[in-house]
Design a protein around this motif. Structure first.
Motif, PDB file in Angstrom:
ATOM      1  N   MET A   1     -46.954  14.604  12.336  1.00 39.04           N
ATOM      2  CA  MET A   1     -47.657  13.360  12.752  1.00 39.04           C
ATOM      3  C   MET A   1     -48.960  13.625  13.296  1.00 39.04           C
ATOM      4  N   ILE A   2     -50.021  12.990  12.852  1.00 42.20           N
ATOM      5  CA  ILE A   2     -51.294  13.089  13.500  1.00 42.20           C
ATOM      6  C   ILE A   2     -51.770  11.798  14.030  1.00 42.20           C
ATOM      7  N   ASN A   8     -50.357   6.439  15.952  1.00 43.44           N
ATOM      8  CA  ASN A   8     -49.637   7.316  15.393  1.00 43.44           C
ATOM      9  C   ASN A   8     -50.137   7.062  13.917  1.00 43.44           C
ATOM     10  N   ASP A  61     -42.434  15.854   6.926  1.00 42.77           N
ATOM     11  CA  ASP A  61     -41.825  16.651   8.200  1.00 42.77           C
ATOM     12  C   ASP A  61     -42.731  16.841   9.066  1.00 42.77           C
ATOM     13  N   GLU A  62     -42.393  16.362  10.447  1.00 40.45           N
ATOM     14  CA  GLU A  62     -43.651  16.884  11.186  1.00 40.45           C
ATOM     15  C   GLU A  62     -43.954  18.117  11.603  1.00 40.45           C
ATOM     16  N   ASP A  63     -43.052  19.019  11.572  1.00 37.56           N
ATOM     17  CA  ASP A  63     -43.290  20.383  11.797  1.00 37.56           C
ATOM     18  C   ASP A  63     -44.289  20.963  10.363  1.00 37.56           C
ATOM     19  N   GLU A  65     -46.036  19.184   8.331  1.00 35.58           N
ATOM     20  CA  GLU A  65     -47.355  18.413   8.853  1.00 35.58           C
ATOM     21  C   GLU A  65     -48.400  19.273   9.412  1.00 35.58           C
ATOM     22  N   ASN A  66     -47.832  19.586  10.711  1.00 35.15           N
ATOM     23  CA  ASN A  66     -48.498  20.318  11.685  1.00 35.15           C
ATOM     24  C   ASN A  66     -48.937  21.635  11.021  1.00 35.15           C
ATOM     25  N   LYS A  67     -48.056  22.437  10.242  1.00 32.39           N
ATOM     26  CA  LYS A  67     -48.425  23.816   9.647  1.00 32.39           C
ATOM     27  C   LYS A  67     -49.603  23.607   8.830  1.00 32.39           C
ATOM     28  N   ILE A  69     -51.791  20.987   8.404  1.00 39.54           N
ATOM     29  CA  ILE A  69     -53.088  20.903   9.153  1.00 39.54           C
ATOM     30  C   ILE A  69     -53.820  21.825   9.768  1.00 39.54           C
ATOM     31  N   LEU A  70     -52.935  22.628  10.475  1.00 40.60           N
ATOM     32  CA  LEU A  70     -53.411  23.968  11.054  1.00 40.60           C
ATOM     33  C   LEU A  70     -53.902  24.999   9.854  1.00 40.60           C
TER      34      LEU A  70
END
Ligand code: GLN
Length: 294
Positions: A1-2, A8, A61-63, A65-67, A69-70
């Protein structure tokens, strides 16, 4: 999620793919951007390719997506995708890679396959890998030649700890020791082998200007470069060592700089090796050397 301005926003896997490609295709070119994105997604999602196709239009999946984006700013800085994910594949085996070891290259897979083809049905062969780095060559030879006894050396403690981790992870039995092959006293105590293999540093300092940032800014200098004044320094040391540590009929295999084939051939001939061959890679460039002792 961004989160955009307090709102959201959920992205699908497919939208995330485009996000990566849009961010890096200007820097990497369209084709490489696509393959980097695929590698990143395969490592971080853990889905098999067919399973991934079915999920592509679902919300990511949120996790995951975060990976992703980072990872994008790191890719923009040309950090190799294998260091970002911490892994790569070599001869079908998953290996951990981190700064401190060279990311194993496809041309080195080819060297391993040549040795495997020649020795796969030979019982109890002993092999030494000099400058093992991530352990790629040593571990693959163990896994692909059923009964081989494998040892591997490297000057770098960091490399050896990553190589050991890779061997354990893949249940490969490899004896590792920290030895600088330029230190004759230290290497003297190693036993005899049927095969000695090495992909030592071979890129001349003067070739740096031709190289990309992902290599120059991130991969270990000591695994790659040699002084312009003596580009065969490791080959001379390894061939000299091989003369006193190969069993009768034993073989020496190298990966080489495409412009050093002839010089290496002369060096090996002068040392008394026989059946010397300079072997091309898949792009027809001289990339490997083979030699045998009496
Ligand atoms: N083939 C590697 C490269 O092009 C170099 C490997 C080495 O120096 N042994 O980056």
């Amino acid at each position: 999620m961004i989160i955009f301005a307090g709102q959201n926003s959920f992205m699908t896997y497919k939208e995330l793919e485009f996000r990566v490609i849009d961010a890096i295709s200007g820097l990497y070119g369209q084709n490489e951007a696509r393959s980097v994105q695929r590698f990143l997604f395969a490592c971080f999602s853990g889905f098999d390719p067919a399973g991934y196709l079915l999920k592509r239009n679902e919300e990511a999946d949120e996790d995951f997506e975060n990976k992703i984006i980072l990872a994008i700013p790191r890719l923009i800085e040309f950090e190799p995708v294998q260091y970002i994910t911490g892994k790569t594949w070599f001869c079908g085996t998953e290996l951990s890679v981190r700064p401190g070891v060279l990311i194993p290259r496809p041309e080195t897979e080819n060297l391993v396959m040549k040795i495997v083809e020649k020795h796969k049905s030979r019982e109890g062969i002993s092999i030494l890998d000099i400058g093992t780095g991530s352990g790629a060559i040593a571990i693959s030879l163990y896994l692909l030649i059923g009964t081989a006894r494998i040892e591997a050396i490297d000057i770098s403690e960091v490399a050896l700890s990553i190589a050991k981790e890779n061997a354990d992870e893949n249940r490969a039995v490899v004896g590792f020791s920290q030895i600088d092959i330029l230190d004759r006293k230290a290497s003297e105590k190693l036993p005899f082998f049927n095969v000695i293999v090495s992909n030592p540093p071979y890129i001349r300092q003067s070739e740096k200007s031709l190289m990309k940032r992902n290599v120059l800014d991130f991969e270990p200098e000591t695994a790659l470069f040699v002084e312009n004044s003596d580009p065969l320094i490791y080959y001379r040391a390894i061939a000299g060592f091989a003369l006193s540590h190969l069993e009768p009929g034993g073989e020496l295999w190298f990966e080489i700089n495409e412009s050093e084939g002839e010089n290496l051939q002369i060096l090996l001939k002068n040392l008394g090796f026989r059946h010397i061959e300079i072997i091309p890679d898949l792009n027809s460039k001289p990339r490997y050397a083979f030699a045998q002792i009496q």
